[in-house]
Design an enzyme around this catalytic site. Sequence first.
Site, short mmCIF file in Angstrom:
data_model
loop_
_atom_site.label_atom_id
_atom_site.label_comp_id
_atom_site.label_asym_id
_atom_site.label_seq_id
_atom_site.Cartn_x
_atom_site.Cartn_y
_atom_site.Cartn_z
N GLY A 10 0.84 -1.20 0.00
CA GLY A 10 0.00 0.00 0.00
C GLY A 10 0.88 1.25 0.00
O GLY A 10 1.94 1.26 0.60
N ASP A 138 0.92 2.00 9.11
CA ASP A 138 0.52 1.23 10.29
C ASP A 138 1.58 1.24 11.40
O ASP A 138 1.27 0.94 12.55
CB ASP A 138 0.24 -0.23 9.91
CG ASP A 138 -0.79 -0.36 8.81
OD1 ASP A 138 -1.64 0.54 8.70
OD2 ASP A 138 -0.73 -1.34 8.05
N MET A 180 -7.27 3.28 10.24
CA MET A 180 -6.54 2.11 9.73
C MET A 180 -5.52 1.62 10.75
O MET A 180 -5.48 2.10 11.88
CB MET A 180 -5.87 2.46 8.41
CG MET A 180 -6.83 2.49 7.23
SD MET A 180 -5.94 2.78 5.70
CE MET A 180 -7.19 2.36 4.50
O1 F6P Z 1 -1.09 -1.43 5.45
C1 F6P Z 1 -1.60 -0.19 5.08
C2 F6P Z 1 -3.10 -0.23 4.99
O2 F6P Z 1 -3.56 1.07 4.67
C3 F6P Z 1 -3.80 -0.76 6.23
O3 F6P Z 1 -3.86 0.19 7.27
C4 F6P Z 1 -5.14 -1.16 5.66
O4 F6P Z 1 -5.71 -2.17 6.44
C5 F6P Z 1 -4.78 -1.66 4.28
O5 F6P Z 1 -3.52 -1.11 3.96
C6 F6P Z 1 -5.78 -1.29 3.22
O6 F6P Z 1 -5.41 -1.90 2.02
P1 F6P Z 1 -6.05 -1.55 0.61
O7 F6P Z 1 -5.35 -0.32 0.10
O8 F6P Z 1 -5.78 -2.75 -0.22
O9 F6P Z 1 -7.52 -1.29 0.82
#
Ligand code: F6P
Length: 359
Positions: A10, A138, A180
């Site tokens: 991400g 995170d 998040m």
């Molecule tokens: O690891 C970063 C993060 O933003 C997390 O906090 C969240 O759970 C996840 O990625 C969301 O992922 P995506 O962008 O696939 O929705």
Amino acid sequence: MRVGILTGGGDCPGLNAVIRAAAKTLFANGVDVLGFRDGYRGIIYQDYIPIDKRAISGLLHRGGTILGTNNRDNPFNFPVKTESGETQYRDVSDQLLENFHKLKLDTLIAIGGDGTLSIARELVDKGAKIIGVPKTIDNDLAATDQTFGFDTAVATATSALDKLHTTAESHHRVMVLEVMGRYAGWIALWSGIAGGADVILIPEIPWSLDSIIKKIQQRREEGKMFSVIVVAEGTPGPDGERVVRKRIKGSGDPLRLGGIGQVVGDLIEQATGIETRVTVLGHIQRGGSPSPLDRILATRFGVAAAELAISGQSGLMVALKGNKITAVPLHEATKKISLVPQDHQLVQAARSIGISFGD
Ligand code: F6P
């Protein structure tokens, strides 16, 4: 010498600042730099851009990543379309390594979270030279005291809490903010303290509805007719299960969390009759310009990664320990994630000023 750079997993604020700092350091040492598009996919498909001085101009404050990223494609389990149009998952790591040599790459700088860095570790075991740079909003990588992107995410969540306070107060409501953080409660803990939340729910501390309601009622008895609650997305529901929004096929960690805020909000409203509203902050936490602290950390990481690459090292991840940038073996770096210890000083400080953890 030729060094490749990719961003995986991400995105988060500060990725471009790492690319800029690494590239500047590499240029100063006469190193040729390639930027691979969309994570490891860029090496598999030989999809890259030459990184030159023009490519990195104006990058310091820019959110996202100019290279693109993805948090699905894993070269050890990569989606390949068959002739019949079906998608099959195959190990294409040998092809990746072949391209690595074909492109005359000496070293790769892989900027990513635990997924990207675990893949880097496996590729190092197969002979590739890679330096890792830890990123994630995170802040859940145990091998570094902090990842860049976290500070900006906390600032965004804090600003949301500030705004929720004024509307909560006007309407005498309970406001729930879901943030998040995946399985860790760091964003909720930091923003909850910075944003003056009354209750902070995190995955690491079991909560009960009774305890939350007690806090809300106590505030009302003191004349504070509103309450603000921050909930980390990874906090289990009353049944002990995490609330899953989506499952992503082929992703190293296929679960996408989300929805616990609404669960908590509904329970509070049903039990108390107090109007309750829920906000899910979502990807706003990942977007926008990095904070000054994240720009500085990203720059320090970028410089350190480039220096390690220039000195011919591999299998290491740059890390912040205390106030020093150091390097840890990728094997160690990907071993465990960092969760909030229940007796963490920040948890204790929050409790001292009356913040409830719902326990
Ligand atoms: O690891 C970063 C993060 O933003 C997390 O906090 C969240 O759970 C996840 O990625 C969301 O992922 P995506 O962008 O696939 O929705």
